[in-house]
Design a protein around this motif. Structure first.
Motif, PDB file in Angstrom:
ATOM      1  N   UNK A   1       0.849 103.720  68.896  1.00  0.00           N
ATOM      2  CA  UNK A   1       1.911 103.000  69.595  1.00  0.00           C
ATOM      3  C   UNK A   1       1.487 101.546  69.778  1.00  0.00           C
ATOM      4  N   UNK A   2       2.306 100.639  69.245  1.00  0.00           N
ATOM      5  CA  UNK A   2       1.950  99.224  69.215  1.00  0.00           C
ATOM      6  C   UNK A   2       3.046  98.381  69.871  1.00  0.00           C
ATOM      7  N   UNK A   3       2.638  97.406  70.688  1.00  0.00           N
ATOM      8  CA  UNK A   3       3.569  96.413  71.218  1.00  0.00           C
ATOM      9  C   UNK A   3       3.837  95.397  70.102  1.00  0.00           C
ATOM     10  N   UNK A   4       5.120  95.173  69.804  1.00  0.00           N
ATOM     11  CA  UNK A   4       5.460  94.323  68.653  1.00  0.00           C
ATOM     12  C   UNK A   4       4.930  92.896  68.811  1.00  0.00           C
ATOM     13  N   UNK A   5       5.210  92.275  69.955  1.00  0.00           N
ATOM     14  CA  UNK A   5       4.818  90.885  70.166  1.00  0.00           C
ATOM     15  C   UNK A   5       4.270  90.698  71.573  1.00  0.00           C
ATOM     16  N   UNK A   6       3.088  90.106  71.675  1.00  0.00           N
ATOM     17  CA  UNK A   6       2.494  89.781  72.971  1.00  0.00           C
ATOM     18  C   UNK A   6       2.340  88.271  73.083  1.00  0.00           C
ATOM     19  N   UNK A   7       2.749  87.727  74.233  1.00  0.00           N
ATOM     20  CA  UNK A   7       2.685  86.283  74.461  1.00  0.00           C
ATOM     21  C   UNK A   7       1.795  86.004  75.665  1.00  0.00           C
ATOM     22  N   UNK A   8       0.863  85.071  75.485  1.00  0.00           N
ATOM     23  CA  UNK A   8      -0.019  84.677  76.579  1.00  0.00           C
ATOM     24  C   UNK A   8      -0.241  83.168  76.465  1.00  0.00           C
ATOM     25  N   UNK A   9      -0.221  82.485  77.595  1.00  0.00           N
ATOM     26  CA  UNK A   9      -0.338  81.034  77.587  1.00  0.00           C
ATOM     27  C   UNK A   9      -1.649  80.550  76.978  1.00  0.00           C
ATOM     28  N   UNK A  10      -1.595  79.373  76.372  1.00  0.00           N
ATOM     29  CA  UNK A  10      -2.794  78.742  75.818  1.00  0.00           C
ATOM     30  C   UNK A  10      -3.123  77.502  76.639  1.00  0.00           C
ATOM     31  N   UNK A  11      -4.403  77.153  76.643  1.00  0.00           N
ATOM     32  CA  UNK A  11      -4.859  76.044  77.480  1.00  0.00           C
ATOM     33  C   UNK A  11      -4.165  74.734  77.137  1.00  0.00           C
TER      34      UNK A  11
ATOM     35  N   UNK B   1       3.225  74.393  80.435  1.00  0.00           N
ATOM     36  CA  UNK B   1       3.124  75.842  80.485  1.00  0.00           C
ATOM     37  C   UNK B   1       4.483  76.474  80.786  1.00  0.00           C
ATOM     38  N   UNK B   2       5.232  75.873  81.709  1.00  0.00           N
ATOM     39  CA  UNK B   2       6.574  76.367  82.008  1.00  0.00           C
ATOM     40  C   UNK B   2       7.485  76.290  80.798  1.00  0.00           C
ATOM     41  N   UNK B   3       7.374  75.209  80.032  1.00  0.00           N
ATOM     42  CA  UNK B   3       8.177  75.060  78.813  1.00  0.00           C
ATOM     43  C   UNK B   3       7.817  76.141  77.797  1.00  0.00           C
ATOM     44  N   UNK B   4       6.524  76.491  77.754  1.00  0.00           N
ATOM     45  CA  UNK B   4       6.073  77.555  76.854  1.00  0.00           C
ATOM     46  C   UNK B   4       6.771  78.870  77.205  1.00  0.00           C
ATOM     47  N   UNK B   5       6.783  79.227  78.493  1.00  0.00           N
ATOM     48  CA  UNK B   5       7.439  80.468  78.914  1.00  0.00           C
ATOM     49  C   UNK B   5       8.946  80.419  78.659  1.00  0.00           C
TER      50      UNK B   5
ATOM     51  N   UNK C   1      -3.123  76.948  87.163  1.00  0.00           N
ATOM     52  CA  UNK C   1      -2.409  77.696  86.123  1.00  0.00           C
ATOM     53  C   UNK C   1      -1.694  78.896  86.750  1.00  0.00           C
ATOM     54  N   UNK C   2      -2.401  79.624  87.600  1.00  0.00           N
ATOM     55  CA  UNK C   2      -1.843  80.849  88.189  1.00  0.00           C
ATOM     56  C   UNK C   2      -0.692  80.534  89.145  1.00  0.00           C
ATOM     57  N   UNK C   3      -0.765  79.401  89.805  1.00  0.00           N
ATOM     58  CA  UNK C   3       0.354  78.983  90.650  1.00  0.00           C
ATOM     59  C   UNK C   3       1.593  78.705  89.791  1.00  0.00           C
ATOM     60  N   UNK C   4       1.401  78.091  88.641  1.00  0.00           N
ATOM     61  CA  UNK C   4       2.519  77.838  87.728  1.00  0.00           C
ATOM     62  C   UNK C   4       3.142  79.155  87.280  1.00  0.00           C
ATOM     63  N   UNK C   5       2.304  80.127  86.941  1.00  0.00           N
ATOM     64  CA  UNK C   5       2.810  81.451  86.571  1.00  0.00           C
ATOM     65  C   UNK C   5       3.668  82.028  87.694  1.00  0.00           C
ATOM     66  N   UNK C   6       3.147  81.965  88.905  1.00  0.00           N
ATOM     67  CA  UNK C   6       3.893  82.493  90.055  1.00  0.00           C
ATOM     68  C   UNK C   6       5.226  81.764  90.215  1.00  0.00           C
ATOM     69  N   UNK C   7       5.186  80.451  90.173  1.00  0.00           N
ATOM     70  CA  UNK C   7       6.401  79.665  90.399  1.00  0.00           C
ATOM     71  C   UNK C   7       7.460  79.944  89.338  1.00  0.00           C
ATOM     72  N   UNK C   8       7.042  80.030  88.085  1.00  0.00           N
ATOM     73  CA  UNK C   8       8.012  80.244  87.008  1.00  0.00           C
ATOM     74  C   UNK C   8       8.684  81.610  87.133  1.00  0.00           C
ATOM     75  N   UNK C   9       7.887  82.638  87.378  1.00  0.00           N
ATOM     76  CA  UNK C   9       8.419  84.003  87.338  1.00  0.00           C
ATOM     77  C   UNK C   9       8.947  84.497  88.686  1.00  0.00           C
ATOM     78  N   UNK C  10       9.071  83.580  89.642  1.00  0.00           N
ATOM     79  CA  UNK C  10       9.812  83.898  90.876  1.00  0.00           C
ATOM     80  C   UNK C  10      11.045  83.006  91.009  1.00  0.00           C
ATOM     81  N   UNK C  11      11.332  82.222  89.984  1.00  0.00           N
ATOM     82  CA  UNK C  11      12.482  81.309  90.004  1.00  0.00           C
ATOM     83  C   UNK C  11      13.767  82.033  89.591  1.00  0.00           C
TER      84      UNK C  11
END
Length: 289
Positions: A191-201, A209-213, A252-262
Motif C-alpha cells: 500500500x503506497x501513498x501516491x504523492x507526499x508533500x513536505x516543505x523545503x528549507x 512556505x505559505x505559497x508552497x502549501x 517554520x512550525x508557527x507558519x505551519x500552524x497559521x496556514x492550516x488553521x486559516x
C-alpha cells in the motif's frame, strides 16, 4: 478499481490527508497540534513515543478518538540542546545511541552504527508502549523517515507494520529524500501513498512556505495525497528545542500552524474539489473492507 474508487470516490478524485508530525515532542507542539485538529483543517497526526511530552498527547488521543492518529516511530534526535533516546533500555539497543545514550542527530550516523536487530527491538517497543497505554493507532510513520536510512531498516519497518496489522507510510518521494531507490524498495502489492508533500528549507528561507502549501492545494492531482506539516508555536519552549536549527524550527512550525488553521486556506479545499480522508479510511481499503 483503484484505491480512490475503493473508498467510494470517482476514479479521478483528489484525496488528501493533512498530517501533523511530531506530536509529543514538546508541550508547544502538542497544543498547536490539538488546536490544528479542533479549529483548523489538519485531520491526522502521529505521536513520538520516546519524547518527554508523549504522556500529555497520549492522554489527549485516548480522550479524543474521533481524531485520526498514528505512531511516529523515532530513531533520531536532530536537536542541539534537547535530547531523547530509546524506549528500550540503552543496554539492549546499544547501536542506536551515542556516547551519552541519546539517539543520533543524523540519518547517516544511524545508517553507519545501527543494527537491524536493534532497530526492530526499539520500533516494536515504541508501538507496544503506545498500545499498553491504551492507544489505538491507525498507522505507523517515521520521524525524519529514518527508517529509510538503510534498506534493511525499511524492511524491519514493514515487518513491524505487519506484526501489528497497521499500514506504514510508504512513498516514492520520501524514499528519494533519504536516498533509497523506490523501484527496488517498493514491492508489488504494497500500500503506497501516491504523492507526499513536505516543505523545503528554500521556501522557508525565501518567506514562501505559505505559497508552497497554497500551490499544492491549487495544483493537487488525483489519487491519495499527503501533506506533512509540523505545527507548533514560535514560543520560548520551541525556540529552545530548535535553537540553531531553522530547518523545521520554531518559526517554520508557527507558519505551519497559521496556514492550516486559516479559514481562507480551508476554503481552498472546496474550491479545488479536494476531499479529506484519514489513515483510518485507507486502512479499510488495505483490509478489503
Amino acid at each position: 478499481m483503484n484505491s480512490v474508487q475503493k473508498l467510494g470516490f470517482s476514479e479521478n478524485a483528489k484525496l488528501l490527508i493533512i498530517h501533523a508530525d511530531d506530536a509529543g515532542l514538546s508541550h508547544s507542539e502538542n497544543m498547536a497540534t490539538i488546536q490544528s485538529l479542533e479549529e483548523g483543517f489538519v485531520n491526522s497526526y502521529s505521536i513520538m513515543v520516546p519524547c518527554p511530552w508523549f504522556y500529555e498527547m497520549a492522554v489527549y488521543a485516548k480522550n479524543n478518538p474521533k481524531f485520526d492518529y498514528g505512531i511516529h516511530l523515532t530513531l533520531t534526535c536532530e536537536w542541539e540542546n534537547y535530547k531523547f533516546g530509546p524506549v528500550s533500555p540503552v543496554s539492549e539497543v546499544p547501536s542506536l545511541v551515542d556516547e551519552n545514550g541519546y539517539f543520533y542527530k543524523k540519518r547517516e550516523q544511524l545508517r553507519k552504527s545501527a543494527t537491524p536487530e536493534d532497530v526492530k527491538k526499539e520500533l516494536q517497543a515504541q508501538v507496544e508502549k503506545a498500545i499498553k497505554f491504551g492507544l489505538k493507532p491507525t498507522h505507523l510513520d517515521s520521524h525524519m523517515y529514518s527508517v529509510g536510512s538503510d534498506a534493511k531498516f525499511l524492511k524491519v519497518y514493514k515487518e513491524i507494520g505487519e506484526k501489528f496489522d497497521l499500514p506504514v507510510l510508504i512513498n516514492k518521494q520520501l524514499m528519494q529524500m533519504v536516498g533509497l531507490d523506490p523501484d527496488i524498495n517498493i514491492k508489488e502489492g504494497e500500500f503506497v501513498i501516491d504523492n507526499t508533500y513536505i516543505g523545503e528549507f528554500k521556501y522557508f528561507e525565501d518567506g514562501k512556505l505559505g505559497d508552497f502549501y497554497k500551490g499544492i492545494i491549487e495544483n493537487l492531482t488525483s489519487g491519495i495525497n499527503l501533506i506533512l506539516i509540523h505545527p507548533a508555536f514560535d514560543d520560548s519552549e520551541m525556540k529552545g528545542v530548535t535553537i540553531n536549527h531553522p530547518n523545521f524550527g520554531s518559526q517554520w512550525r508557527q507558519i505551519d500552524f497559521d496556514f492550516f488553521t486559516s479559514e481562507i486556506n480551508k476554503a481552498k479545499l472546496k474550491e479545488n474539489n479536494i476531499e479529506l480522508v484519514t489513515w483510518g479510511d485507507l486502512n479499510k481499503i488495505r483490509k478489503g473492507k
